[in-house]
Write a protein that holds these residues in place. Sequence first.
Motif, mmCIF file in Angstrom:
data_model
loop_
_atom_site.group_PDB
_atom_site.id
_atom_site.type_symbol
_atom_site.label_atom_id
_atom_site.label_comp_id
_atom_site.label_asym_id
_atom_site.label_seq_id
_atom_site.Cartn_x
_atom_site.Cartn_y
_atom_site.Cartn_z
ATOM 1 N N LYS A 1 3.672 10.141 7.350
ATOM 2 C CA LYS A 1 2.431 10.853 7.605
ATOM 3 C C LYS A 1 1.335 10.530 6.519
ATOM 4 O O LYS A 1 1.261 10.017 5.493
ATOM 5 N N TRP A 2 0.245 10.362 7.321
ATOM 6 C CA TRP A 2 -0.798 9.828 6.402
ATOM 7 C C TRP A 2 -1.278 10.873 5.608
ATOM 8 O O TRP A 2 -1.197 11.874 5.598
ATOM 9 N N PRO A 3 -1.579 10.434 4.006
ATOM 10 C CA PRO A 3 -1.723 8.932 3.877
ATOM 11 C C PRO A 3 -0.490 8.362 3.336
ATOM 12 O O PRO A 3 -0.491 7.126 3.133
ATOM 13 N N ASN A 4 0.720 9.069 3.055
ATOM 14 C CA ASN A 4 1.818 8.448 2.334
ATOM 15 C C ASN A 4 3.030 9.237 2.431
ATOM 16 O O ASN A 4 4.008 8.656 1.473
ATOM 17 N N ASP A 5 3.402 10.278 2.910
ATOM 18 C CA ASP A 5 4.471 11.051 3.005
ATOM 19 C C ASP A 5 5.357 10.294 3.954
ATOM 20 O O ASP A 5 5.196 9.901 4.947
ATOM 21 N N VAL A 6 6.811 10.552 3.513
ATOM 22 C CA VAL A 6 7.751 10.113 4.456
ATOM 23 C C VAL A 6 8.195 11.458 5.095
ATOM 24 O O VAL A 6 8.709 12.392 4.261
ATOM 25 N N LEU A 7 8.458 11.556 6.458
ATOM 26 C CA LEU A 7 8.961 12.528 7.053
ATOM 27 C C LEU A 7 10.497 12.267 7.507
ATOM 28 O O LEU A 7 10.784 11.043 7.935
ATOM 29 N N LEU A 8 11.285 13.244 7.610
ATOM 30 C CA LEU A 8 12.568 13.108 8.159
ATOM 31 C C LEU A 8 12.689 14.227 9.229
ATOM 32 O O LEU A 8 12.544 15.372 8.758
ATOM 33 N N ASN A 9 13.171 14.045 10.625
ATOM 34 C CA ASN A 9 13.339 14.971 11.528
ATOM 35 C C ASN A 9 12.157 15.887 11.593
ATOM 36 O O ASN A 9 12.470 17.335 11.720
ATOM 37 N N GLY A 10 10.887 15.497 11.279
ATOM 38 C CA GLY A 10 9.872 16.578 11.310
ATOM 39 C C GLY A 10 9.759 17.442 10.112
ATOM 40 O O GLY A 10 8.665 18.081 10.239
ATOM 41 N N GLY A 11 10.327 17.091 9.083
ATOM 42 C CA GLY A 11 10.038 17.914 7.675
ATOM 43 C C GLY A 11 9.639 16.795 6.813
ATOM 44 O O GLY A 11 9.980 15.589 6.782
ATOM 45 N N LYS A 12 9.100 17.273 5.518
ATOM 46 C CA LYS A 12 8.452 16.618 4.436
ATOM 47 C C LYS A 12 9.721 16.142 3.553
ATOM 48 O O LYS A 12 10.329 16.985 2.826
ATOM 49 N N LEU A 13 10.245 14.834 3.442
ATOM 50 C CA LEU A 13 11.110 14.566 2.556
ATOM 51 C C LEU A 13 10.692 13.792 1.452
ATOM 52 O O LEU A 13 11.418 13.966 0.204
ATOM 53 N N SER A 14 9.482 13.336 1.298
ATOM 54 C CA SER A 14 8.948 13.019 -0.255
ATOM 55 C C SER A 14 7.614 13.148 -0.356
ATOM 56 O O SER A 14 6.825 13.752 0.487
ATOM 57 N N GLY A 15 7.019 12.734 -1.442
ATOM 58 C CA GLY A 15 5.550 13.060 -1.835
ATOM 59 C C GLY A 15 5.295 11.593 -2.613
ATOM 60 O O GLY A 15 6.134 11.087 -3.528
ATOM 61 N N ILE A 16 4.248 11.230 -2.645
ATOM 62 C CA ILE A 16 3.714 10.085 -3.443
ATOM 63 C C ILE A 16 2.315 10.274 -4.224
ATOM 64 O O ILE A 16 1.454 10.761 -3.386
ATOM 65 N N LEU A 17 2.204 9.907 -5.299
ATOM 66 C CA LEU A 17 1.133 10.358 -6.082
ATOM 67 C C LEU A 17 0.779 8.911 -6.823
ATOM 68 O O LEU A 17 1.445 8.444 -7.460
ATOM 69 N N LEU A 18 -0.682 8.655 -6.577
ATOM 70 C CA LEU A 18 -1.167 7.708 -7.237
ATOM 71 C C LEU A 18 -2.467 7.839 -8.293
ATOM 72 O O LEU A 18 -3.222 8.900 -7.939
ATOM 73 N N GLU A 19 -2.319 7.550 -9.480
ATOM 74 C CA GLU A 19 -3.409 7.809 -10.501
ATOM 75 C C GLU A 19 -3.690 6.438 -11.275
ATOM 76 O O GLU A 19 -2.685 5.551 -11.257
ATOM 77 N N SER A 20 -4.763 6.384 -11.889
ATOM 78 C CA SER A 20 -5.183 5.228 -12.501
ATOM 79 C C SER A 20 -5.612 5.662 -13.869
ATOM 80 O O SER A 20 -6.732 6.059 -13.996
ATOM 81 N N PRO A 21 -4.634 5.572 -14.860
ATOM 82 C CA PRO A 21 -4.963 6.127 -16.210
ATOM 83 C C PRO A 21 -5.913 5.433 -17.164
ATOM 84 O O PRO A 21 -6.300 5.807 -18.215
ATOM 85 N N GLY A 22 -6.024 4.364 -16.448
ATOM 86 C CA GLY A 22 -7.069 3.365 -17.129
ATOM 87 C C GLY A 22 -7.635 2.099 -16.305
ATOM 88 O O GLY A 22 -6.890 2.044 -15.343
ATOM 89 N N GLN A 23 -8.727 1.481 -16.677
ATOM 90 C CA GLN A 23 -9.167 0.478 -15.914
ATOM 91 C C GLN A 23 -8.111 -0.526 -15.777
ATOM 92 O O GLN A 23 -7.323 -1.127 -16.586
ATOM 93 N N GLY A 24 -7.909 -0.850 -14.382
ATOM 94 C CA GLY A 24 -6.717 -1.925 -13.972
ATOM 95 C C GLY A 24 -5.229 -1.251 -14.268
ATOM 96 O O GLY A 24 -4.191 -2.170 -14.243
ATOM 97 N N VAL A 25 -4.915 -0.133 -14.415
ATOM 98 C CA VAL A 25 -3.747 0.515 -14.409
ATOM 99 C C VAL A 25 -3.352 1.220 -13.235
ATOM 100 O O VAL A 25 -4.265 2.218 -13.090
ATOM 101 N N LEU A 26 -2.206 1.071 -12.938
ATOM 102 C CA LEU A 26 -1.767 1.999 -11.581
ATOM 103 C C LEU A 26 -0.620 2.626 -12.094
ATOM 104 O O LEU A 26 0.418 1.921 -12.421
ATOM 105 N N SER A 27 -0.404 4.197 -11.772
ATOM 106 C CA SER A 27 0.978 4.723 -11.875
ATOM 107 C C SER A 27 0.953 5.369 -10.738
ATOM 108 O O SER A 27 0.187 6.019 -9.989
ATOM 109 N N LEU A 28 2.278 5.015 -10.183
ATOM 110 C CA LEU A 28 2.467 5.335 -8.813
ATOM 111 C C LEU A 28 3.966 6.205 -8.701
ATOM 112 O O LEU A 28 4.899 5.438 -9.151
ATOM 113 N N GLY A 29 3.622 7.404 -8.515
ATOM 114 C CA GLY A 29 4.905 8.397 -8.840
ATOM 115 C C GLY A 29 5.360 8.797 -7.390
ATOM 116 O O GLY A 29 4.939 8.768 -6.250
#
Length: 247
Positions: A105-133
Amino acid sequence: MSTNPDWPQGHERLVLSETDSTMAEALRRLPDLKAPTWILALRQTAGRGRRGRAWVDPSGNFAATLLQRLDEPPQQLALRSFVAALALHEALMGLTGLEAGFALKWPNDVLLNGGKLSGILLESPGQGVLSLGIGVNLRASPPADPAAAFPPVNLRTETGLTIQPEALLDHLAPAFATWDQRLRTYGFDPIRTAFLQRVTRLGQTLVARTMTEEVQGTFETIDATGSLVLRTAQGPRAIPAADIFFP
């Protein structure tokens, strides 16, 4: 470090019995970061999702954050949400052996049998740093939210399979490294193409709710920046960030 021979070279692997939030843990560890690091928590007491929403995380579910430094502009960092979704989709299919049922599901969820299975969160706590939850309902689902577009589901109830969080991490990390290398080598186009092949509701009518407006139209494509493109009565609209719903 992982004993998995497929573990991506140069990546650290940290498994915690408990933490408040893997995103918060990543932030605390940022000053000492020397290599890309996957942080997995077997129990998370204060997880959070997009826009500060709480992420309910029952025991046995998957909660992890990848923390890394990347010498890239913010718009390029943001494309990792699509990389993460593709990697998670691939890892789940590989672990379960299921060819059907999983979708994106746009932009980044994974669905299973039409339901929401996961969530993805992006943050940049500093320049050039990526936290991908990344959070995945492996064993239990959070309470349903009446305002959500998709009901929450969990892998065990939907498939009868029990997957350990450490096993998912050992499949997810190499899958992410592979998709990420494609992004670095070939740009966003192959990522965009692969995402569109797996995305739900392409060609159907949906509603995109941003912080300031609600736009209804036909889900036409995803553009070169990762924005959702809707065909509306007023013409095509590119929407960089929104929650999507279906009338």
